[in-house]
Design a protein around this motif. Sequence first.
Motif: not given
Length: 185
Positions: A56-64, A104-114, A116-120
Amino acid sequence: MPSTRRKTARLTADDWIAAAFDLLTSDGVAAVKVVTLCQRLKVTKGSFYWHFTDINALFEAMAGAWTDESDSYLRGLTELGTAPPAERIEQMTKRLVDHRTWARESAVREWARSNPTVATAVAALDNRIFEVVQDTLVELGLGAADARIRAGLLVYAGIGFVESRGSLPTPTPDQIHKMIEIIFD
């Protein structure tokens, strides 16, 4: 006797983030796992946990990192302020046909579906892009209401382009330019 083992460079957090984005883009968010990343990077789990407390810390760093990358892109468009507004719109559309960008944009948008931090983060970026496009259209001489409607057409078309990539014919840069001309007529 000295070791004959060749020393390799130590991975950075950015290396892990880049590898995770490559995996996200190629295989989806479910594939982004510590074990898989370690295999791809040919390192032990200890290397991962040196930089991140957990996945989850990696995911947060990726979102950032994605937000920073997108903000940098928007700053670049804003800094094109001395360029004609139509050129700024053109630069945005060229980004859509760049394979690495849309993948990458498509992958991030798909990730945002699951996530909430990425969706925001995606929603915030979409709104910033909308504002940049709308402001640019106002600079082109459109009234505020008309600029808002046309900005919506451009932004929604761009998002649709990213989402439908692979299932519809890919327009060439020239075709995208002609689409923009239609919106401005």
